[in-house]
Design a protein around this motif. Structure first.
Motif, PDB file in Angstrom:
ATOM      1  N   GLY A  21       0.783  -1.233   0.000  1.00  0.00           N
ATOM      2  CA  GLY A  21       0.000   0.000   0.000  1.00  0.00           C
ATOM      3  C   GLY A  21       0.817   1.287   0.000  1.00  0.00           C
ATOM      4  O   GLY A  21       0.263   2.373  -0.112  1.00  0.00           O
ATOM      5  N   GLU A  22       2.134   1.183   0.124  1.00  0.00           N
ATOM      6  CA  GLU A  22       2.989   2.370   0.178  1.00  0.00           C
ATOM      7  C   GLU A  22       3.450   2.804  -1.210  1.00  0.00           C
ATOM      8  O   GLU A  22       3.607   1.972  -2.107  1.00  0.00           O
ATOM      9  N   ALA A  23       3.704   4.100  -1.367  1.00  0.00           N
ATOM     10  CA  ALA A  23       4.321   4.614  -2.600  1.00  0.00           C
ATOM     11  C   ALA A  23       5.830   4.448  -2.451  1.00  0.00           C
ATOM     12  O   ALA A  23       6.439   5.025  -1.549  1.00  0.00           O
ATOM     13  N   TRP A  24       6.419   3.654  -3.334  1.00  0.00           N
ATOM     14  CA  TRP A  24       7.862   3.380  -3.260  1.00  0.00           C
ATOM     15  C   TRP A  24       8.594   4.011  -4.425  1.00  0.00           C
ATOM     16  O   TRP A  24       8.047   4.182  -5.519  1.00  0.00           O
ATOM     17  N   LYS A  25       9.873   4.301  -4.175  1.00  0.00           N
ATOM     18  CA  LYS A  25      10.787   4.730  -5.232  1.00  0.00           C
ATOM     19  C   LYS A  25      12.030   3.860  -5.193  1.00  0.00           C
ATOM     20  O   LYS A  25      12.358   3.252  -4.175  1.00  0.00           O
ATOM     21  N   LEU A  26      12.711   3.849  -6.324  1.00  0.00           N
ATOM     22  CA  LEU A  26      13.969   3.137  -6.479  1.00  0.00           C
ATOM     23  C   LEU A  26      15.047   4.174  -6.727  1.00  0.00           C
ATOM     24  O   LEU A  26      14.924   4.999  -7.631  1.00  0.00           O
ATOM     25  N   MET A  27      16.079   4.174  -5.885  1.00  0.00           N
ATOM     26  CA  MET A  27      17.198   5.102  -6.021  1.00  0.00           C
ATOM     27  C   MET A  27      18.455   4.303  -6.342  1.00  0.00           C
ATOM     28  O   MET A  27      18.672   3.220  -5.790  1.00  0.00           O
ATOM     29  N   ILE A  43      16.172   7.805   3.626  1.00  0.00           N
ATOM     30  CA  ILE A  43      16.855   8.013   2.344  1.00  0.00           C
ATOM     31  C   ILE A  43      17.829   9.196   2.417  1.00  0.00           C
ATOM     32  O   ILE A  43      18.845   9.204   1.730  1.00  0.00           O
ATOM     33  N   SER A  44      17.558  10.173   3.267  1.00  0.00           N
ATOM     34  CA  SER A  44      18.462  11.323   3.421  1.00  0.00           C
ATOM     35  C   SER A  44      19.839  10.891   3.923  1.00  0.00           C
ATOM     36  O   SER A  44      20.823  11.601   3.709  1.00  0.00           O
ATOM     37  N   GLN A  45      19.927   9.727   4.556  1.00  0.00           N
ATOM     38  CA  GLN A  45      21.198   9.243   5.088  1.00  0.00           C
ATOM     39  C   GLN A  45      22.070   8.559   4.035  1.00  0.00           C
ATOM     40  O   GLN A  45      23.223   8.247   4.315  1.00  0.00           O
ATOM     41  N   VAL A  46      21.534   8.338   2.837  1.00  0.00           N
ATOM     42  CA  VAL A  46      22.305   7.680   1.777  1.00  0.00           C
ATOM     43  C   VAL A  46      22.307   8.475   0.473  1.00  0.00           C
ATOM     44  O   VAL A  46      23.047   8.157  -0.450  1.00  0.00           O
ATOM     45  N   SER A  47      21.494   9.498   0.384  1.00  0.00           N
ATOM     46  CA  SER A  47      21.299  10.201  -0.896  1.00  0.00           C
ATOM     47  C   SER A  47      22.525  10.948  -1.398  1.00  0.00           C
ATOM     48  O   SER A  47      22.578  11.312  -2.572  1.00  0.00           O
ATOM     49  N   ASN A  48      23.539  11.156  -0.539  1.00  0.00           N
ATOM     50  CA  ASN A  48      24.781  11.785  -1.011  1.00  0.00           C
ATOM     51  C   ASN A  48      25.473  10.930  -2.064  1.00  0.00           C
ATOM     52  O   ASN A  48      26.312  11.433  -2.813  1.00  0.00           O
ATOM     53  N   TYR A  49      25.145   9.649  -2.116  1.00  0.00           N
ATOM     54  CA  TYR A  49      25.774   8.724  -3.054  1.00  0.00           C
ATOM     55  C   TYR A  49      24.908   8.446  -4.282  1.00  0.00           C
ATOM     56  O   TYR A  49      25.254   7.592  -5.098  1.00  0.00           O
ATOM     57  N   ASP A  53      22.391  11.149 -14.053  1.00  0.00           N
ATOM     58  CA  ASP A  53      22.288  10.682 -15.435  1.00  0.00           C
ATOM     59  C   ASP A  53      22.460  11.901 -16.333  1.00  0.00           C
ATOM     60  O   ASP A  53      21.623  12.803 -16.309  1.00  0.00           O
ATOM     61  N   ALA A  54      23.540  11.928 -17.105  1.00  0.00           N
ATOM     62  CA  ALA A  54      23.820  13.072 -17.977  1.00  0.00           C
ATOM     63  C   ALA A  54      22.671  13.340 -18.946  1.00  0.00           C
ATOM     64  O   ALA A  54      22.450  14.485 -19.353  1.00  0.00           O
ATOM     65  N   ALA A  55      21.908  12.310 -19.297  1.00  0.00           N
ATOM     66  CA  ALA A  55      20.802  12.479 -20.242  1.00  0.00           C
ATOM     67  C   ALA A  55      19.499  12.865 -19.544  1.00  0.00           C
ATOM     68  O   ALA A  55      18.511  13.170 -20.209  1.00  0.00           O
ATOM     69  N   GLY A  56      19.471  12.820 -18.218  1.00  0.00           N
ATOM     70  CA  GLY A  56      18.273  13.203 -17.481  1.00  0.00           C
ATOM     71  C   GLY A  56      17.158  12.174 -17.489  1.00  0.00           C
ATOM     72  O   GLY A  56      16.033  12.481 -17.101  1.00  0.00           O
ATOM     73  N   LYS A  57      17.445  10.949 -17.893  1.00  0.00           N
ATOM     74  CA  LYS A  57      16.408   9.900 -17.907  1.00  0.00           C
ATOM     75  C   LYS A  57      16.136   9.360 -16.495  1.00  0.00           C
ATOM     76  O   LYS A  57      15.049   8.905 -16.199  1.00  0.00           O
ATOM     77  N   TYR A  58      17.159   9.417 -15.654  1.00  0.00           N
ATOM     78  CA  TYR A  58      17.023   9.018 -14.250  1.00  0.00           C
ATOM     79  C   TYR A  58      16.939  10.309 -13.437  1.00  0.00           C
ATOM     80  O   TYR A  58      17.893  11.069 -13.365  1.00  0.00           O
ATOM     81  N   PRO A  59      15.782  10.581 -12.814  1.00  0.00           N
ATOM     82  CA  PRO A  59      15.598  11.842 -12.092  1.00  0.00           C
ATOM     83  C   PRO A  59      16.189  11.809 -10.680  1.00  0.00           C
ATOM     84  O   PRO A  59      16.244  10.738 -10.058  1.00  0.00           O
ATOM     85  N   PRO A  60      16.595  12.957 -10.150  1.00  0.00           N
ATOM     86  CA  PRO A  60      17.042  13.010  -8.755  1.00  0.00           C
ATOM     87  C   PRO A  60      15.938  12.495  -7.830  1.00  0.00           C
ATOM     88  O   PRO A  60      14.762  12.789  -8.023  1.00  0.00           O
ATOM     89  N   GLY A  61      16.320  11.679  -6.858  1.00  0.00           N
ATOM     90  CA  GLY A  61      15.341  11.078  -5.947  1.00  0.00           C
ATOM     91  C   GLY A  61      14.873   9.719  -6.400  1.00  0.00           C
ATOM     92  O   GLY A  61      14.220   9.001  -5.659  1.00  0.00           O
ATOM     93  N   GLY A  62      15.202   9.356  -7.638  1.00  0.00           N
ATOM     94  CA  GLY A  62      14.869   8.029  -8.132  1.00  0.00           C
ATOM     95  C   GLY A  62      13.586   7.972  -8.933  1.00  0.00           C
ATOM     96  O   GLY A  62      12.961   8.988  -9.216  1.00  0.00           O
TER      97      GLY A  62
END
Length: 141
Positions: A21-27, A43-49, A53-62
């Motif tokens: 039932g949760e909204a999930w993302k993949l980072m 996620i804030s504890q790992v997002s520095n890594y 994507d130079a082409a912008g197909k993968y958005p920030p936050g996943g």
């Protein structure tokens, strides 16, 4: 001290049904990330890594995860979900996949699982498809 613990079947089902039932993302994270299940809760504890994507197909936050399902295997349950596609035209280099509940705030978005791909996964001007195991993504026994 007990040698064996047993989680009742209905509790396992409650956990997996809750995740469905949760909204999930993949980072996607770089090889510089060091997983630590004892300290990395949000996620804030790992997002520095997180990779870019130079082409912008993968958005920030996943990317958002599609349909999820709770499946039974005897007294055990697993969470399965749609495969994830990023691209075409992606430029990605990652080693870790993090699935998390998206609350809209990285400081309160809990990590559900971190997956180590063991080596860099490289996509150059292509399509990245993450295929989940036939037995699901997360198995609770």
């Amino acid at each position: 001290m007990a040698d064996l613990s047993c989680i009742p079947k209905f509790v396992k089902q409650e956990i997996v049904n809750g995740w469905v039932g949760e909204a999930w993302k993949l980072m996607l994270l770089s090889k510089d990330h060091v997983p630590n299940p004892g300290t990395q809760q949000y996620i804030s504890q790992v997002s520095n890594y997180e990779i870019t994507d130079a082409a912008g197909k993968y958005p920030p936050g996943g990317v958002s995860v599609g349909t999820k399902a709770c499946l039974a295997d005897g007294n055990n349950y697993y969470l399965d979900m749609d495969d994830v596609t990023i691209g075409p035209g992606s430029y990605l280099t990652f080693q870790y996949i993090v699935l998390y509940k998206d609350t809209g705030n990285p400081a309160t978005s809990p990590i559900r699982v971190q997956i180590d791909m063991l080596t860099d996964q490289v996509v150059t001007n292509g399509t990245c498809v993450i295929h989940w195991d036939i037995n699901g993504v997360i198995y609770i026994q």
